[in-house]
Enzyme design. Structure first.
Site, PDB file in Angstrom:
ATOM      1  N   HIS A 182      -5.008   9.517   0.426  1.00 26.39           N
ATOM      2  CA  HIS A 182      -5.026   8.703   1.937  1.00 26.39           C
ATOM      3  C   HIS A 182      -5.696   9.294   3.012  1.00 26.39           C
ATOM      4  O   HIS A 182      -5.288   9.269   3.910  1.00 26.39           O
ATOM      5  CB  HIS A 182      -3.652   8.431   2.373  1.00 26.39           C
ATOM      6  CG  HIS A 182      -3.406   7.154   2.988  1.00 26.39           C
ATOM      7  ND1 HIS A 182      -3.719   7.086   4.230  1.00 26.39           N
ATOM      8  CD2 HIS A 182      -2.844   5.939   2.681  1.00 26.39           C
ATOM      9  CE1 HIS A 182      -3.360   5.889   4.785  1.00 26.39           C
ATOM     10  NE2 HIS A 182      -2.986   5.009   3.691  1.00 26.39           N
ATOM     11  N   HIS A 227       3.684  -2.430   3.019  1.00 25.59           N
ATOM     12  CA  HIS A 227       3.790  -0.972   2.397  1.00 25.59           C
ATOM     13  C   HIS A 227       5.108  -0.800   1.710  1.00 25.59           C
ATOM     14  O   HIS A 227       6.228  -1.347   2.305  1.00 25.59           O
ATOM     15  CB  HIS A 227       3.676   0.095   3.604  1.00 25.59           C
ATOM     16  CG  HIS A 227       2.384  -0.087   4.333  1.00 25.59           C
ATOM     17  ND1 HIS A 227       1.978  -0.759   5.241  1.00 25.59           N
ATOM     18  CD2 HIS A 227       1.162   0.626   4.149  1.00 25.59           C
ATOM     19  CE1 HIS A 227       0.816  -0.735   5.883  1.00 25.59           C
ATOM     20  NE2 HIS A 227       0.113   0.034   5.193  1.00 25.59           N
ATOM     21  N   ASP A 236       0.884  -1.273   0.019  1.00 26.30           N
ATOM     22  CA  ASP A 236      -0.001  -0.173   0.098  1.00 26.30           C
ATOM     23  C   ASP A 236       0.785   1.375   0.013  1.00 26.30           C
ATOM     24  O   ASP A 236       1.809   1.159   0.544  1.00 26.30           O
ATOM     25  CB  ASP A 236      -0.973   0.138   1.106  1.00 26.30           C
ATOM     26  CG  ASP A 236      -1.981  -1.073   1.139  1.00 26.30           C
ATOM     27  OD1 ASP A 236      -2.054  -1.793   0.160  1.00 26.30           O
ATOM     28  OD2 ASP A 236      -2.921  -0.682   1.950  1.00 26.30           O
TER      29      ASP A 236
END
Length: 278
Positions: A153, A243, A98
Site C-alpha cells: 500500500h 474498506h 480495499d
C-alpha cells in the site's frame, strides 16, 4: 505491515495523495463519464416503491460492455486515466472493498454478500494475504472478483517503475496462488495514479479501476453516514469504494448489512465486471 499500521501510513501520506488522485479522476469526468453519481429515479404515481426483483434477474450476473477490447493476444490497453464507472444494461452497481483481507472484518462482509447472493470486488494488499489465503480461496468459491492493490500500500507516485512492478507483480503472484487466477483489475493506493502505474498494470494484464462513490469509511464517520453516502450516490454504473481492512472496519460491516438489501429492493443489480476470458 498489517492491519492498523495501514491506517497510520494512510494518514501520513493522504494529503499529497488526494491532490494526485483528484487530478487523475477529474480527467475521466471531463471526458464524458458524468459530473457525479446518478441518483435513482423516483417512482411515479401509483408505482410500487422498492419492489424487489427475482434473484436471477440481477444477482450473480457479470457486468458487460465495459472498457475496450484487448489490443492483441494477451494484451490489455494502456489507459491514461482509471475507469470510474462501468457501463452495462439496467441499474447495475459494483461494490468494492480495499486493503484486505482482514480476518476480523472480511469474513463478516463475505457472510453478508452470501446472504443476499451477490458478488463484489476485493482489491487486496499482498502482505495482508499472508496467513489469510483461506479468505482468498473463499472469495474464489463464492464468485467474487479479486483485484491487485499492491503489496504494501505505498504511494506509487513516489516509487520507481521497478518498485511499482515489484509491488504489483508480487501481489498478482500471491492472488494467483490463493484465488486461483491472476487478477485482471488493479487499483492504486490512495487513488494516486501515474503513467508508470498504468503501463505496468497493462503489462501485467490488468485494467485500472477507481470509483464513483467514496464512502470515506476509513475515517470512521459512523455507520449511518456510510449508509447515507451509498444511498445518495447510487446509480447505474456506479462503483462504490469501501474498506475491509486498514483499521477498525466494524462500521463498514454494519453499513453493508443496511444498504445492501436497500439497493436490491430498489432494483439495483449488484454485480462484478465480466472477466476477459468469459
Amino acid at each position: 505491515m498489517k492491519t492498523d499500521q495501514l491506517l497510520t501510513r494512510r494518514r501520513a501520506l493522504i494529503a499529497g495523495a488526494v491532490a494526485v488522485g483528484a487530478a487523475g479522476t477529474a480527467g475521466v469526468l471531463a471526458a464524458g463519464q458524468g459530473e457525479g453519481p446518478v441518483r435513482p429515479a423516483a417512482p411515479g404515481p401509483g408505482a410500487q416503491a422498492h419492489r424487489p426483483l427475482k434473484p436471477s434477474a440481477y444477482r450473480l450476473q457479470p457486468l458487460t460492455g465495459h472498457g475496450a477490447p484487448r489490443t492483441g493476444p494477451g494484451r490489455t490497453p494502456v489507459r491514461r486515466e482509471p475507469l470510474l464507472r462501468l457501463t452495462g444494461r439496467g441499474r447495475v452497481m459494483v461494490l468494492t472493498f480495499d486493503d484486505g483481507p482482514d480476518p476480523r472484518y472480511t469474513p463478516d462482509i463475505l457472510d453478508t454478500l452470501a446472504k443476499y447472493e451477490v458478488r463484489a470486488m476485493f482489491f487486496v494488499c499482498g502482505e495482508m494475504t499472508v496467513g489469510n489465503q483461506d479468505l482468498l480461496a473463499r472469495m474464489a468459491d463464492e464468485g467474487h472478483e479479486v483485484g491487485n492493490h499492491t503489496w504494501s500500500h505505498p504511494l506509487l507516485t513516489r516509487l520507481t517503475r521497478r518498485r511499482i512492478r515489484s509491488e504489483m507483480e508480487r501481489t498478482s503472484d500471491v492472488i494467483e496462488e490463493g484465488w486461483g487466477e491472476r487478477p485482471r483489475w488493479f487499483r492504486a493506493p490512495y487513488g494516486a495514479w501515474n503513467r508508470a502505474a498504468f503501463q505496468v498494470g497493462a503489462e501485467l494484464g490488468m485494467e485500472p479501476l477507481a470509483w464513483t462513490v467514496d464512502t470515506l469509511d476509513w475515517t470512521t464517520p459512523g455507520t449511518g453516514t456510510i449508509v447515507e453516502r451509498v444511498d445518495d450516490g447510487a446509480g447505474p454504473g456506479v462503483v462504490v469504494l469501501s474498506h475491509d481492512a486498514g483499521g477498525n472496519r466494524s462500521q463498514s460491516v454494519r453499513a453493508l448489512r443496511s444498504y445492501l438489501p436497500q439497493l436490491l429492493d430498489a432494483g439495483y443489480h449488484i454485480t462484478v465486471p465480466r472477466r476477459w476470458h468469459a
